[in-house]
Design an enzyme around this catalytic site. Structure first.
Site, PDB file in Angstrom:
ATOM      1  N   CYS A 100       0.969  -1.192   0.121  1.00  0.00           N
ATOM      2  CA  CYS A 100       0.038  -0.206   0.009  1.00  0.00           C
ATOM      3  C   CYS A 100       1.000   1.282  -0.054  1.00  0.00           C
ATOM      4  O   CYS A 100       1.499   1.595   1.220  1.00  0.00           O
ATOM      5  CB  CYS A 100      -0.989  -0.014   1.345  1.00  0.00           C
ATOM      6  SG  CYS A 100      -1.833   1.584   1.374  1.00  0.00           S
TER       7      CYS A 100
ATOM      8  N   CYS B 111      -0.259   4.099   2.395  1.00  0.00           N
ATOM      9  CA  CYS B 111      -0.392   4.061   3.937  1.00  0.00           C
ATOM     10  C   CYS B 111      -0.006   2.775   4.358  1.00  0.00           C
ATOM     11  O   CYS B 111       1.285   2.357   4.137  1.00  0.00           O
ATOM     12  CB  CYS B 111      -1.807   4.453   4.519  1.00  0.00           C
ATOM     13  SG  CYS B 111      -3.295   3.692   3.634  1.00  0.00           S
ATOM     14  N   SER B 112      -0.908   1.683   4.896  1.00  0.00           N
ATOM     15  CA  SER B 112      -0.560   0.565   5.098  1.00  0.00           C
ATOM     16  C   SER B 112      -1.748  -0.451   5.118  1.00  0.00           C
ATOM     17  O   SER B 112      -2.067  -1.245   5.950  1.00  0.00           O
ATOM     18  CB  SER B 112       0.170   0.489   6.502  1.00  0.00           C
ATOM     19  OG  SER B 112      -0.745   1.100   7.661  1.00  0.00           O
ATOM     20  N   CYS B 113      -2.476  -0.026   4.002  1.00  0.00           N
ATOM     21  CA  CYS B 113      -3.765  -1.139   3.983  1.00  0.00           C
ATOM     22  C   CYS B 113      -3.341  -2.471   3.784  1.00  0.00           C
ATOM     23  O   CYS B 113      -2.248  -2.736   3.223  1.00  0.00           O
ATOM     24  CB  CYS B 113      -4.434  -0.514   2.634  1.00  0.00           C
ATOM     25  SG  CYS B 113      -5.226   1.062   3.175  1.00  0.00           S
TER      26      CYS B 113
END
Lengths: 94, 208
Positions: B113, B116-118
């Site tokens: 991602c 962000c950090s999906c």
């Protein structure tokens, strides 16, 4: 809401600059890809991100890009691909 | 023989950072305390949520992969409709849809991602620090083969590398290839071969 693009259509990601909660990564703007899947209408993240309802919903697509088109100096296989999830209002017909 | 070791925090990865930004931590604390003070959230409910999140591991994801290896029909369903298959199993998706991508001898998938950090937390637990690092997020799309090589996976030129950038409402889960020599193994034994990293696509399933 009918999708504007079909699977297999060539599209280009809009290159505009836009502030706020935009989910179109900068590195992919202006690049040419192919629609690989239509994922249906989804809330508009740019509206959700500013505390509004995500309406009107935006059609979401999985778009596939040849790595060599994204990065002209890409080192790797010629078939290597990158898939990015993009909303319709960021895509233009190519 | 273990050709590929597990990458569960046994050594440093590119971009690992020991702790969160102190400013961000302070902001989180301020918001949290305000929410509690104003009675918007209950501290007990918050704690219960944190514990539920931290208690989740990649076990669920591994179990699903093992079942897909054993049951072709389940695998077909999972690939065609990841979210629907999860719902049938009673997995709480909490919004984002699931899209399962299959590794084959000719195609290798990996997930990132860049924004962000999906990541499918309900199947994999909390993302590792390296997944959230700026270095992984930028390099995974730019030079995936070099990143994979650093994780111990060197792929041939005949393998197509597909990177999935989860920028929107889809979360990706990689279905790794079933290792050789696992023909007689049970679902539980197979699941034990599937690490979190294999489900992100930065490692193969372990050989028994």
């Amino acid at each position: 809401v009918n999708p504007q693009f079909r699977v297999g259509d060539a599209v280009r990601v809009d290159e505009r600059e836009q502030g706020g909660h935009v989910r179109t990564p900068r590195y992919i703007r202006g690049k040419r890809g192919v629609v690989s899947e239509i994922r249906g209408p989804h809330p508009d993240p740019e509206k959700l991100g500013s505390g509004r309802l995500g309406v009107p919903f935006r059609m979401l697509y999985r778009v596939s890009f040849a790595q060599r088109e994204v990065w002209p100096d890409y080192r790797g296989g010629p078939a290597d691909r990158l898939f990015v999830d993009l909303y319709e209002h960021w895509l233009k017909e190519e | 023989m273990m050709e590929h070791h597990d990458h569960d925090h046994d050594h440093a990865h590119p971009g690992d950072h020991p702790q969160a930004d102190p400013e961000v931590a302070l902001l989180e604390q301020a918001v949290r305390e305000l929410l509690i003070e104003k009675g918007i959230i209950e501290p007990e409910a918050l704690q219960a949520n944190i514990e539920a999140m931290e208690g989740r591991s990649a076990e669920k994801g591994a179990e699903i992969v093992a079942r897909a290896w054993l049951e072709p029909e389940f695998k077909a369903q999972l690939l065609a409709d990841g979210a629907g298959t999860m719902r049938k199993l009673g997995v709480d998706l909490r919004g984002p849809e699931l899209h399962v991508v299959e590794n084959t001898p000719r195609v290798h998938n990996m997930v990132v991602c860049t924004l962000c950090s999906c990541y499918p937390r309900y199947l994999l637990g909390i993302p590792p620090l390296w997944y959230k690092s700026f270095e992984y997020r930028s390099r995974a799309v730019r030079e995936p083969r070099a990143v994979l090589a650093e994780f111990g996976m060197t792929l041939g030129a005949n393998v197509e590398v597909r990177v999935h950038d989860s920028t929107a409402d889809l979360r990706y889960l990689v279905l790794p290839m079933r290792p050789e020599g696992t023909e007689n193994m049970s679902q539980a034994e197979l699941a034990a071969l599937v690490s979190r990293d294999a489900l992100i696509g930065t490692a193969p399933a372990r050989r028994p």
